[in-house]
Write a protein that holds these residues in place. Structure first.
Motif, PDB file in Angstrom:
ATOM      1  N   TYR A  10      -2.619  -0.941  -5.428  1.00 53.29           N
ATOM      2  CA  TYR A  10      -3.261  -2.226  -5.767  1.00 53.29           C
ATOM      3  C   TYR A  10      -2.843  -2.722  -7.150  1.00 53.29           C
TER       4      TYR A  10
ATOM      5  N   GLU B 154      -0.398  -5.280  -6.475  1.00 57.27           N
ATOM      6  CA  GLU B 154      -0.952  -6.554  -6.002  1.00 57.27           C
ATOM      7  C   GLU B 154      -1.571  -7.335  -7.164  1.00 57.27           C
TER       8      GLU B 154
ATOM      9  N   SER C 121       0.202   7.146   1.811  1.00 60.63           N
ATOM     10  CA  SER C 121      -0.618   5.919   1.785  1.00 60.63           C
ATOM     11  C   SER C 121      -0.171   4.982   0.670  1.00 60.63           C
TER      12      SER C 121
ATOM     13  N   GLN D  58       2.951   3.168   1.911  1.00 61.60           N
ATOM     14  CA  GLN D  58       2.609   2.253   3.012  1.00 61.60           C
ATOM     15  C   GLN D  58       1.974   0.982   2.451  1.00 61.60           C
ATOM     16  N   GLU D  59       1.113   1.166   1.476  1.00 61.43           N
ATOM     17  CA  GLU D  59       0.403   0.035   0.890  1.00 61.43           C
ATOM     18  C   GLU D  59       1.350  -0.825   0.037  1.00 61.43           C
TER      19      GLU D  59
ATOM     20  N   SER E 208       4.482  -1.218   0.533  1.00 55.35           N
ATOM     21  CA  SER E 208       5.326  -1.952   1.478  1.00 55.35           C
ATOM     22  C   SER E 208       4.567  -3.169   2.025  1.00 55.35           C
ATOM     23  N   ARG E 209       3.293  -2.954   2.368  1.00 56.54           N
ATOM     24  CA  ARG E 209       2.474  -4.054   2.896  1.00 56.54           C
ATOM     25  C   ARG E 209       2.342  -5.176   1.852  1.00 56.54           C
ATOM     26  N   ILE E 210       2.131  -4.784   0.609  1.00 56.08           N
ATOM     27  CA  ILE E 210       1.933  -5.785  -0.453  1.00 56.08           C
ATOM     28  C   ILE E 210       3.234  -6.572  -0.688  1.00 56.08           C
ATOM     29  N   CYS E 211       4.354  -5.883  -0.721  1.00 56.80           N
ATOM     30  CA  CYS E 211       5.639  -6.588  -0.917  1.00 56.80           C
ATOM     31  C   CYS E 211       5.863  -7.597   0.199  1.00 56.80           C
ATOM     32  N   LYS E 212       5.590  -7.172   1.429  1.00 59.91           N
ATOM     33  CA  LYS E 212       5.794  -8.089   2.575  1.00 59.91           C
ATOM     34  C   LYS E 212       4.858  -9.282   2.450  1.00 59.91           C
ATOM     35  N   LYS E 213       3.599  -9.014   2.089  1.00 66.69           N
ATOM     36  CA  LYS E 213       2.589 -10.092   2.020  1.00 66.69           C
ATOM     37  C   LYS E 213       3.016 -11.183   1.056  1.00 66.69           C
TER      38      LYS E 213
ATOM     39  N   VAL F 225       9.001   3.628   4.839  1.00 66.78           N
ATOM     40  CA  VAL F 225       9.035   2.220   4.417  1.00 66.78           C
ATOM     41  C   VAL F 225      10.453   1.666   4.557  1.00 66.78           C
TER      42      VAL F 225
END
Ligand code: PXG
Length: 463
Positions: free
Chosen positions: A206, A209, A240, A243-244, A246-251, A279
Motif C-alpha cells: 500500500y 498506492e 502477497s 501480488q498486491e 502488481s495489482r496496484i501497478c495495473k490499476k 507477477v
C-alpha cells in the motif's frame, strides 16, 4: 602454483595503484587485500594457497560455478571468429541474435525483445530512459517519475544509484537525480507491525498506492524493485506483497519493472524472480547470472506492449553502448545458459537443492548468536543478535558501532567461507551447482565461523 606469488608485493602494488569499488582505501592499505588467484567449482584459492568456499558466487553471479571449459571454449572460438563488431549502423552479429532469441524463449511470454548493455547499472539506466521515452511516445510526457524503494540496490551509475535506495550512495555526488522517489521496503522482520507476514506484505504494498496517489497517477512512469532484495540484505517478501504490487501497478497504469540482476537465471529456482512471485512485469533488467559473470553482460527484456510502442512510433531511441550486443559476451551467455539447461539447475534449485539448503540453513537458527534466519531458493540470511528471543523484533541487538557483522565476516573468511555482511545480517547466494554434500560442508563452515565469532565476542565481553 599459487605459492610462487609474492602476496606482499601484490598487496603493495594494489594499494598504490588500484582503486577498488566501494572501498575505504586507507583501511584496506592497513590490512592488505586478499589476492584471489584461482577458482574451481564452488571454491576459490588465494595467493597463500588458502581454499575458500564461495558462498557468494563471486558477487551473486557465478551461478554455474568456476572453471567451466564450455564457456572458455565458446569465448575463445568467438574471439577468433569475430571479437567485436557494433550493432549501431544497421548491423548485427550472430551470437547477439541467437542470445536474444534464447532469452525471449526463457522469459515470460510477454517479453519479445532484448536491449543489451554491459552491466546491471547500464540496464537500469536504459530502463529510466526507455520508460520515459515510452510515455512521451504515448502522449503522456508528464509521466516521468519512477518509484523505487529504500535500501534497494540498482547499480552505481547516476541513474542506477538514484534508483537504489542506499542513503550513503545518495550522500555522494548529488543524488538522486530528479524524478526518482523511494517508498519503504517490505522488511517484515524489522517491522514493528504485529501482523502475519502475508498481511504485512499487503500493508507494505500500500506504500506504493499511497505514493502514486500523492504524486498523481498521471505523473508516474514506473515502479522498479528487486523480487528479493539482494545487496540490501536478502530481504524476502511474501507472495502477497508482489501480488498486491502488481495489482496496484495495473490499476494506475504504472509500468512494472523487476530488477532481475540477482534473481534472474535460476537463483530462486525459477528462470526469473517474477516467475517465483507470479507477477508479469513490463520490463526486466538482467546481468550477472546471464554469463555467470565469466564476461560482463547486462540488458533489458522488453515486453511487446512497450517494445511495440518504441518500434512503431519511436523513430530513433537515442541510447546505446559500444558494447551493446558484444559478440563475445553473448557467446559466453549462450554457453552458460546451455549449462544451466543441460544440468537442469533451475529445477534442481526449485525441487531439490533449494529445499535442502533451506532445511540445513535453518539448523543454524539454533546457534546462540542467530536471532533469525530465512532463505529463498539459493539466497539465505541470518541475523546476529546479542540475546535471542522468539521473534526477531524482541531480540537484543548489538550496537551498530560494534560492527559485529564485519567481525563475523572476517572469521568466516579465516575459516575458509566467503559470506557477505549487511549490518549484522550474514548472507549467502552460493553457486546453483552445489551438491547436498557441499551444502553440508558450507553449513558446517558457517557454524564453525559463528562459534569463532561467539568466542571472540565473549572475550571482548560483548555478549
Ligand atoms: N541491480 C541489482 C539488483 C544488483 O544487485 C546491479 C543492479 C548493478 O549491476 P552492475 O553489473 O552494474 O554492478 C546489482 C549489482 C553487494 C553488491 O554488495 C551487489 C551488487 C554490486 C556490488 C555489490 O552485494 N549488485
Amino acid at each position: 602454483m599459487t605459492s610462487r606469488i609474492d602476496t606482499i608485493s601484490v598487496q603493495q602494488a594494489d594499494s598504490l595503484h588500484y582503486m577498488h569499488p566501494f572501498t575505504d582505501h586507507a583501511d584496506l592499505a592497513c590490512r592488505g587485500a586478499r589476492v584471489i588467484v584461482r577458482g574451481d567449482d564452488i571454491y576459490l584459492w588465494d595467493s597463500e594457497g588458502k581454499r575458500l568456499l564461495d558462498g557468494m558466487s563471486g558477487l551473486w553471479c557465478v551461478n554455474v560455478g568456476y572453471g567451466r571449459k564450455a564457456i572458455a571454449d565458446a569465448v575463445h572460438a568467438q574471439i577468433m571468429q569475430l571479437p567485436f563488431y557494433n550493432s549501431f549502423f544497421e548491423t548485427t552479429n550472430l551470437p547477439a541474435v541467437e542470445l536474444a532469441q534464447k532469452l525471449v524463449s526463457l522469459a515470460p511470454p510477454q517479453f519479445k525483445r532484448v536491449f543489451y548493455t554491459g552491466s546491471g547499472s547500464e540496464a537500469n539506466d536504459t530502463i529510466v530512459r526507455m520508460v520515459r521515452y515510452y510515455w512521451e511516445l504515448l502522449g503522456a510526457p508528464e509521466r516521468q517519475v519512477i518509484i523505487s524503494r529504500q535500501n534497494a540496490y540498482h547499480g552505481s551509475t547516476m541513474a542506477g544509484a538514484s534508483l537504489g535506495g542506499m542513503s550513503e550512495m545518495h550522500a555522494q555526488g548529488g543524488l538522486p537525480i530528479p524524478g526518482i522517489v523511494h517508498i519503504a521496503q517490505p522488511n517484515y522482520i524489522e517491522s514493528e507491525q504485529d501482523v502475519s507476514a502475508e498481511e504485512f506484505g499487503i500493508n507494505a504494498a500500500y506504500c506504493l498506492e499511497r505514493k502514486i496517489l500523492e504524486l498523481g497517477a498521471g505523473k508516474v512512469a514506473a515502479f522498479i524493485a528487486e523480487p528479493v532484495q539482494g545487496a540490501g540484505g536478502v530481504i524476502i517478501p511474501s507472495i502477497s506483497y508482489w501480488q498486491e504490487i502488481s495489482r496496484i501497478c495495473k490499476k494506475y497504469g504504472v509500468l512494472l519493472v523487476t530488477d532481475e540482476v540477482i534473481c534472474g537465471f535460476g537463483r530462486l529456482g525459477t528462470w526469473f524472480g517474477c516467475d517465483y512471485f507470479g507477477v508479469e512485469p513490463d520490463l526486466m533488467s538482467f546481468a550477472k547470472g546471464v554469463t555467470s559473470g565469466y564476461v560482463p553482460l547486462g540488458g533489458v527484456l522488453v515486453s511487446s506492449g512497450v517494445a511495440d510502442v518504441l518500434a512503431l512510433k519511436g523513430g530513433h531511441f537515442n541510447h546505446g553502448f559500444t558494447y551493446s550486443g558484444h559478440p563475445v559476451a553473448c557467446a559466453a551467455a549462450l554457453a552458460n545458459l546451455r549449462i544451466i539447461e543441460e544440468e537442469g539447475l533451475v529445477a534442481r534449485v526449485r525441487t531439490d537443492s533449494g529445499p535442502y539448503l533451506a532445511r540445513q540453513f535453518a539448523t543454524l537458527g539454533n546457534h546462540p548468536l542467530v536471532g533469525y534466519q530465512d532463505s529463498c531458493g539459493f539466497m539465505a540470511g541470518l541475523n546476529l543478535v546479542k540475546r535471542k528471543a522468539d521473534r526477531m523484533r524482541d531480540c537484543v541487538r548489538f550496537e551498530k558501532e560494534q560492527e559485529v557483522g564485519m567481525l563475523c565476516r572476517r572469521y568466516m573468511f579465516d575459516n575458509g567461507m566467503v559470506m557477505r555482511a549487511v549490518g549484522d545480517r550474514m548472507i549467502i547466494a552460493p553457486p546453483l551447482t552445489m551438491t547436498h554434500a557441499q551444502i553440508d560442508e558450507m553449513i558446517a563452515l558457517i557454524g564453525d565461523g559463528l562459534d569463532r565469532t561467539l568466542r571472540e565476542l565473549r572475550h571482548r565481553g560483548w555478549v
